[in-house]
Design an enzyme around this catalytic site. Structure first.
Site, PDB file in Angstrom:
ATOM      1  N   ASP A 188      34.275 -14.126 -20.848  1.00 17.92           N
ATOM      2  CA  ASP A 188      33.939 -15.016 -21.505  1.00 17.92           C
ATOM      3  C   ASP A 188      34.416 -15.332 -23.065  1.00 17.92           C
ATOM      4  O   ASP A 188      33.834 -15.643 -24.039  1.00 17.92           O
ATOM      5  CB  ASP A 188      32.402 -15.255 -21.826  1.00 17.92           C
ATOM      6  CG  ASP A 188      31.623 -15.012 -20.531  1.00 17.92           C
ATOM      7  OD1 ASP A 188      31.985 -15.690 -19.521  1.00 17.92           O
ATOM      8  OD2 ASP A 188      30.315 -14.293 -20.356  1.00 17.92           O
TER       9      ASP A 188
ATOM     10  N   ILE B   7      35.161 -10.755 -12.490  1.00 15.35           N
ATOM     11  CA  ILE B   7      36.058 -11.062 -13.472  1.00 15.35           C
ATOM     12  C   ILE B   7      37.455 -10.846 -12.735  1.00 15.35           C
ATOM     13  O   ILE B   7      37.887  -9.964 -12.151  1.00 15.35           O
ATOM     14  CB  ILE B   7      35.966  -9.986 -14.429  1.00 15.35           C
ATOM     15  CG1 ILE B   7      34.646 -10.092 -15.127  1.00 15.35           C
ATOM     16  CG2 ILE B   7      37.051 -10.356 -15.731  1.00 15.35           C
ATOM     17  CD1 ILE B   7      34.253  -8.789 -16.306  1.00 15.35           C
ATOM     18  N   LEU B   8      38.016 -12.128 -13.207  1.00 17.12           N
ATOM     19  CA  LEU B   8      39.734 -12.115 -12.760  1.00 17.12           C
ATOM     20  C   LEU B   8      40.518 -11.229 -13.459  1.00 17.12           C
ATOM     21  O   LEU B   8      40.421 -11.429 -14.595  1.00 17.12           O
ATOM     22  CB  LEU B   8      40.068 -13.600 -12.424  1.00 17.12           C
ATOM     23  CG  LEU B   8      39.114 -14.440 -11.757  1.00 17.12           C
ATOM     24  CD1 LEU B   8      39.443 -15.916 -11.666  1.00 17.12           C
ATOM     25  CD2 LEU B   8      39.228 -14.184 -10.110  1.00 17.12           C
TER      26      LEU B   8
ATOM     27  N   ASN C 174      35.899 -21.856 -17.147  1.00 17.12           N
ATOM     28  CA  ASN C 174      34.665 -21.291 -16.709  1.00 17.12           C
ATOM     29  C   ASN C 174      33.703 -22.056 -17.461  1.00 17.12           C
ATOM     30  O   ASN C 174      33.849 -22.578 -18.619  1.00 17.12           O
ATOM     31  CB  ASN C 174      34.481 -19.759 -17.131  1.00 17.12           C
ATOM     32  CG  ASN C 174      33.388 -19.178 -16.860  1.00 17.12           C
ATOM     33  OD1 ASN C 174      32.905 -19.431 -15.568  1.00 17.12           O
ATOM     34  ND2 ASN C 174      32.917 -18.290 -17.560  1.00 17.12           N
TER      35      ASN C 174
ATOM     36  N   HIS D  94      29.722 -21.216 -19.384  1.00 15.51           N
ATOM     37  CA  HIS D  94      28.850 -20.216 -19.446  1.00 15.51           C
ATOM     38  C   HIS D  94      27.943 -21.102 -20.435  1.00 15.51           C
ATOM     39  O   HIS D  94      27.854 -21.769 -21.086  1.00 15.51           O
ATOM     40  CB  HIS D  94      29.787 -19.213 -20.689  1.00 15.51           C
ATOM     41  CG  HIS D  94      29.042 -17.945 -20.966  1.00 15.51           C
ATOM     42  ND1 HIS D  94      28.602 -16.996 -20.069  1.00 15.51           N
ATOM     43  CD2 HIS D  94      28.374 -17.784 -22.271  1.00 15.51           C
ATOM     44  CE1 HIS D  94      27.841 -16.115 -20.781  1.00 15.51           C
ATOM     45  NE2 HIS D  94      27.654 -16.661 -21.964  1.00 15.51           N
TER      46      HIS D  94
ATOM     47  N   SER E 204      24.904 -25.151  -8.276  1.00 19.80           N
ATOM     48  CA  SER E 204      24.401 -26.421  -8.749  1.00 19.80           C
ATOM     49  C   SER E 204      25.463 -27.205  -9.697  1.00 19.80           C
ATOM     50  O   SER E 204      25.704 -28.572  -9.874  1.00 19.80           O
ATOM     51  CB  SER E 204      23.185 -26.624  -9.631  1.00 19.80           C
ATOM     52  OG  SER E 204      23.264 -25.810 -10.788  1.00 19.80           O
TER      53      SER E 204
END
Ligand code: GRF
Length: 192
Positions: free
Chosen positions: A149, A96-97, A111, A113, A20
């Protein structure tokens, strides 16, 4: 690296699920004067519902198997370079990169969150916020670092947690705000 220029910034959105946020970013990219163009959708999950938007909006998509993360990231860097991507927006991307990937990409990685970071990193944020009897939760757009994060915060939006709030109702309310916050955060970072 400043992203601003005369041409639209080629952007890639990484997803794993519903998409979304991807949809709202596509809408944003199609607005007159939008500084970005979404030219590549990446997913680690072949059954991500969000991949349907690639077809609807005629955007190139690539599915990568992250079982071998090193190989997946190598292929990813190649694809990003080929498509001249300068901005990555993670939107519900569940991998996770690595530090190496982040360093080698060279552009900006963002990102979103669903909590007011640094509170409630990781999964099940809404359950934990309610259990913790928080009065507010919300969403955060931040730069991506190799720690989950934890990168520098760009923008946050607060949402009140009501008395009878459930994780489902809270998630719905926060998603509405996420869709507004991500474009705002992009506008903020392109001027950095
Ligand atoms: C969003 O809540 C986002 O903040 C989190 O994962 C969810 C993805 O939702 N990282 P969607 O796939 O964009 O609908």
């Amino acid at each position: 690296m400043r992203l601003i220029g005369t041409k639209k910034i080629k952007t890639s959105v990484f997803i794993s699920g519903t998409g979304s946020n991807l949809k709202s970013l596509i809408k944003f990219s199609k607005q007159k004067n939008s500084p970005i163009e979404i030219s590549l959708i990446i997913s680690n999950n072949p059954s991500s519902k969000g991949l349907g938007f690639a077809k609807t909006f005629k955007i190139k998509k690539k599915i990568l198997n992250f079982k071998n993360k090193k190989l997946a990231e190598k292929k990813l860097l190649f694809e990003l370079k080929k498509s001249e991507i300068r901005l990555i927006c993670l939107a519900g991307f569940m991998k996770i990169l690595s530090r190496d990937f982040i360093d080698n990409f060279g552009g900006k990685i963002l990102n979103i969150h669903p909590s007011l970071l640094p509170k409630f990193k990781g999964l099940n944020t809404h359950e934990r916020a309610i259990e913790n009897r928080e009065k507010f939760s919300g969403c955060t757009v931040h730069f991506v670092s190799s720690k989950l994060d934890s990168g520098k915060i760009i923008l946050q939006k607060k949402v009140r947690i009501n008395k009878n709030e459930t994780p489902k109702t809270l998630s719905k309310k926060i998603l509405v705000q996420e869709h507004k916050l991500y474009p705002k955060a992009i506008l903020k970072v392109i001027n950095l």
